[in-house]
Design an enzyme around this catalytic site. Structure first.
Site, PDB file in Angstrom:
ATOM      1  N   TRP A 109       2.675   1.627  -3.327  1.00 39.77           N
ATOM      2  CA  TRP A 109       1.760   2.052  -4.395  1.00 39.77           C
ATOM      3  C   TRP A 109       1.658   3.576  -4.426  1.00 39.77           C
ATOM      4  CZ3 TRP A 109      -2.746   4.949  -4.590  1.00 39.77           C
ATOM      5  CH2 TRP A 109      -3.469   4.869  -5.786  1.00 39.77           C
ATOM      6  N   HIS A 110       1.716   4.182  -3.233  1.00 35.45           N
ATOM      7  CA  HIS A 110       1.549   5.639  -3.171  1.00 35.45           C
ATOM      8  C   HIS A 110       2.741   6.393  -3.754  1.00 35.45           C
ATOM      9  CE1 HIS A 110      -1.845   4.762  -0.522  1.00 35.45           C
ATOM     10  NE2 HIS A 110      -2.270   5.966  -0.844  1.00 35.45           N
ATOM     11  N   GLY A 111       3.908   5.779  -3.767  1.00 45.27           N
ATOM     12  CA  GLY A 111       5.045   6.490  -4.333  1.00 45.27           C
ATOM     13  C   GLY A 111       6.308   5.661  -4.246  1.00 45.27           C
ATOM     14  N   THR A 124       0.844  -1.201   0.000  1.00 42.81           N
ATOM     15  CA  THR A 124       0.000   0.000   0.000  1.00 42.81           C
ATOM     16  C   THR A 124       0.879   1.251   0.000  1.00 42.81           C
ATOM     17  OG1 THR A 124      -1.698  -1.190   1.220  1.00 42.81           O
ATOM     18  CG2 THR A 124      -1.863   1.213   1.225  1.00 42.81           C
ATOM     19  N   GLY A 125       1.871   1.238   0.862  1.00 40.84           N
ATOM     20  CA  GLY A 125       2.790   2.384   0.918  1.00 40.84           C
ATOM     21  C   GLY A 125       3.517   2.569  -0.400  1.00 40.84           C
TER      22      GLY A 125
END
Lengths: 359, 434
Positions: B284-286, B281-282
């Site tokens: 995916w954000h950047g 998830t982390g």
């Protein structure tokens, strides 16, 4: 019913403004912002493919949006009245006067200013009568609610670091009323005591010049458009007499001659430009009525434009040098320093942004 | 067809060169969908589809991140490729992946019409900023949509509200965080206000985009699922993630967490599952370590809530709320910083270890200047307005008045938003004359 009203209103706005964009003629200039507005970009395949076309188109759309100034005014009103912001784009209103935040003090720039003054002094002016005056911008006289630069520090740094020049104080002669409500500058009709003090310090005696007051209105200062709040313009008063009328100005940049007051500028983008025709690198004022041969050279910003006419009677010739447009290294090509009085006349705003002064 | 072409023009306006990636993704996943459905070796096709999709995403989004880390670890000097990431690739890759997986699972049938499928992938309302719309949620509407006046009106109101959230709240609060971060006289309070501003800015920015997407969808007859549900009123981090970016958290739940075994495994495996999901998830954000730390930070909190103090939070809801807001503020500092070193400095300043004064004249000025916007944002982050509006509407007299006012409310809001957008081009030439 509610649903239909919402849809009709929404679509009317979207398509209405779309059509207005086509119908309304594009503006060339924004007087409020004192800049040229973006025109419709030239379409090329390369610009479309690299995306610059879209960026330019967006700038164009924002610049040419119908009723742009009305929308800017709406935004300013929402910021002040709804959001209760203390400023909008750094502009704020206090006591019905418009101000721009001048903050923070850029000590490096102040030191750079003192260095530039010292360099000019050492190279050209040693042994001459050299003075300097620092004009506070109008925030200096305002309460402490808004942010403002550390003026005490600015004056302290200049006093400590400018060598060989005599300082002439002006702060005690000014107050908020000495400045235009909608502009950066001081009012010419209020600064006669400033001119007299300069004469007293530089020449040694104070004459009693008489002036005729002429007015122009409405005058909209530089902050008027930036504040975007509308309201009345104010009165621009200028002082004249026979000597000022007979004096003439030589502008070195276009080799033109004109009068001290350029009345054609009134009502144009910046009416303040009527004083010595505004910003220009090098001008000389000749007063043939004064036979003393006394000369003055002023290194200056635009505050000097309205002050200098009040000094004309005391000098045969006054030269104004604007270092924002002309490098100090070019001085020897246009002027010979002999026995002139020299005055550095700068506002706190320019000193705080002194990187714009050319070497 | 019209919707597809419009969507492609919309995408081309912001992304000229890499539009082919979007088209490739459409074509490739259309084929994968058909092949997964028909092939006897479905698993192989699925693995191929996942590899190709993640390969594209990995190449465009993460290559330079990996090169940087390889250079750091092995002291090598591999040049960065400086690849420009196609707009929205994270969103449309996850959409197409969910489609192929759902076809593989038999949850949905593969779309036989390429143009319909491409319309799903390229649909402009959610193409560049989400939410992640799953194929199964819009499959029917792709073929036959019902357009209605009430849907269109609902779409307008939702779109205008979203636009206002973005322009009037997120952008304005974003200004505050920039001003305070660049302050000449920074202060401890200033750094707390920046953390708060980050949180509010990201919330109103992202939920504003989601509102606009859902609203535009409504106007065109689509019904996308909600992406935010007042996350800042959450009473625990678990609750927060049920309310924040719902389309992403549910994506990871359905396509990563549950396939890994979810919580029906041993505690150790469950912790592993949580760590994997939140690492991803982390990430995916950047493509940066702060995003990975951000994800793992939530993993730890979720484990603690589940195993240590979750029941305590349920009993003490007021405490739970403050606890959540505090941890969310911290999380968005991690999210926003440019490097780990910047993050450490930021936290030092926040917690008084950075030799800053408690408050400065400058901080105090800007807090006073933005306090009303912040208060409006606090209230708008709760359902107070919506609940009040709904209650009043139940009363007959109020309903008539509110129905009369509502259209004009949106018009006024639209004008104010336009005014703020136009003023963003305000660019006075300041230094030419004084």
């Amino acid at each position: 019913m509610k649903e239909k009203v919402t849809i009709v209103l929404f679509l009317s706005i979207i398509y209405g403004f779309f059509l207005l964009n086509f119908i309304m003629k594009d503006e060339e200039l924004s007087i409020e912002e004192r800049r040229h507005l973006k025109q419709f970009p030239k379409i090329t395949v390369s610009k479309v493919l690299d995306g610059s076309m879209m960026t330019e188109f967006e700038t164009y759309t924002l610049d040419q949006f119908p009723f742009r100034n009305t929308f800017r005014s709406l935004k300013a009103n929402v910021e002040y009245s709804v959001f209760q912001k203390l400023d909008n784009n750094g502009i704020y209103v206090s006591n019905d006067k418009i101000f721009k935040i001048e903050y923070p003090l850029k000590e490096k720039n102040v030191m750079l200013f003192t260095k530039k003054v010292n360099q000019i002094y050492e190279k050209y002016l040693q042994g001459m009568n050299v003075y300097y005056m620092i004009i506070p911008d109008k925030n200096y006289y305002l309460d402490d609610v808004h942010l403002k630069m550390d003026y005490d520090k600015l004056y302290q740094l200049t006093k400590e670091n400018i060598k060989g020049l005599s300082y002439i104080e002006v702060r005690d002669l000014l107050s908020l009323d000495h400045y235009y409500d909608t502009d950066t500058h001081w009012r010419q009709e209020k600064i006669i005591p400033v001119a007299r003090r300069l004469e007293e310090k530089m020449i040694g005696n104070v004459s009693n010049h008489q002036y005729e007051l002429k007015t122009y209105e409405p005058f909209y200062g530089v902050y008027y458009g930036q504040a975007a709040l509308g309201g009345k313009g104010e009165t621009l008063t200028y002082l004249t007499n026979d000597i000022i009328k007979q004096a003439y100005v030589e502008n070195k940049s276009d080799l033109s001659f004109h009068q001290v007051y350029h009345l054609k500028e009134l009502g144009k983008m910046d009416s303040y430009n009527m004083f010595l025709s505004g910003s220009t690198p090098f001008i000389t004022i000749f007063n043939e009525e004064n036979k003393s041969g006394r000369e003055l050279v002023i290194f200056r910003d635009s505050f000097a434009s309205s002050l200098t006419p009040l000094l004309i009677e005391s000098y045969s010739k006054i030269t104004l040098v604007d270092l924002r447009y002309m490098g100090a290294s070019k001085l020897e090509e246009v002027i010979t320093f002999e026995n002139q009085d020299i005055l550095f006349l700068y506002s706190t705003m320019i000193i705080n942004e002194s990187v714009m002064l050319k070497d | 067809m019209v919707l597809l072409i419009s969507s492609l023009i919309f995408y081309f306006y912001g992304e000229q060169i890499h539009i082919w990636i979007l088209l490739l993704s459409c074509f490739m996943n259309y084929l994968f969908g058909r092949m997964v459905e028909k092939s006897k070796n479905k698993k192989l096709i699925l693995i191929l589809a996942v590899t190709m999709n993640l390969g594209l995403l990995g190449y465009f989004k993460y290559t330079d991140f990996f090169i940087t880390n390889i250079n750091t670890i092995f002291q090598s000097d591999i040049s960065l490729l400086r690849i420009v990431m196609p707009i929205g690739i994270s969103f449309f890759t996850f959409q197409t992946l969910s489609y192929v997986v759902d076809v593989y699972r038999g949850t949905v049938k593969a779309n036989k019409h390429f143009l319909d499928f491409a319309t799903y992938v390229c649909l402009f309302p959610q193409l560049v900023a989400g939410p992640i719309v799953r194929y199964k949620d819009v499959a029917e509407e792709l073929n036959s949509r019902k357009h209605s006046i009430s849907d269109f009106e609902r779409g307008i109101s939702r779109f205008v509200i979203g636009l206002a959230k973005k322009v009037l709240l997120a952008n304005v609060i974003g200004e505050l965080s920039v001003i305070l971060l660049e302050a000449n006289q920074p202060s401890i309070i200033g750094f707390w206000v920046i953390a708060l501003s980050y949180t509010l800015q990201i919330y109103f920015d992202f939920s504003g985009y989601s509102d606009m997407a859902i609203g535009l969808g409504n106007m065109f007859g689509f019904h996308f699922l909600e992406n935010f549900n007042y996350p800042l009123i959450a009473k625990s981090i678990t609750d927060f993630w049920r309310r924040w970016h719902i389309s992403l958290s549910s994506w990871f739940r359905d396509y990563v967490y549950i396939p890994l075994g979810g919580n029906r495994v041993s505690t150790l495996k469950w912790i592993r599952n949580i760590l994997v999901v939140w690492f991803l998830t982390g990430f995916w954000h950047g493509a940066a370590w702060n995003f990975i730390i951000w994800g793992l930070y939530f993993a730890i909190l979720l484990v603690l809530e589940k195993k240590v103090y979750g029941k305590f939070l349920e009993k003490h809801k007021v405490f739970g709320h403050f606890y959540t807001v505090f941890l969310i503020l911290i999380s968005f500092v991690i999210f926003n910083v440019n490097s780990i070193a910047d993050g450490i400095t930021f936290f030092k300043n926040m917690f008084g270890l950075g030799s800053l004064p408690f408050i400065s004249l400058e901080t105090s000025y800007y807090i006073r200047s933005y306090i009303v916007v912040l208060v409006i944002a606090f209230i708008a982050a709760t359902p107070i307005f919506t609940n009040l509006f709904d209650k009043l509407k139940q009363k007959k007299g109020f309903k008539i008045v509110l129905n009369g006012i509502e259209p004009f409310y949106y018009v006024i809001l639209l004008f104010i938003v336009t005014a703020f957008l136009i003023d963003s081009s305000f660019n006075p030439f300041l230094y030419f004359r004084f």
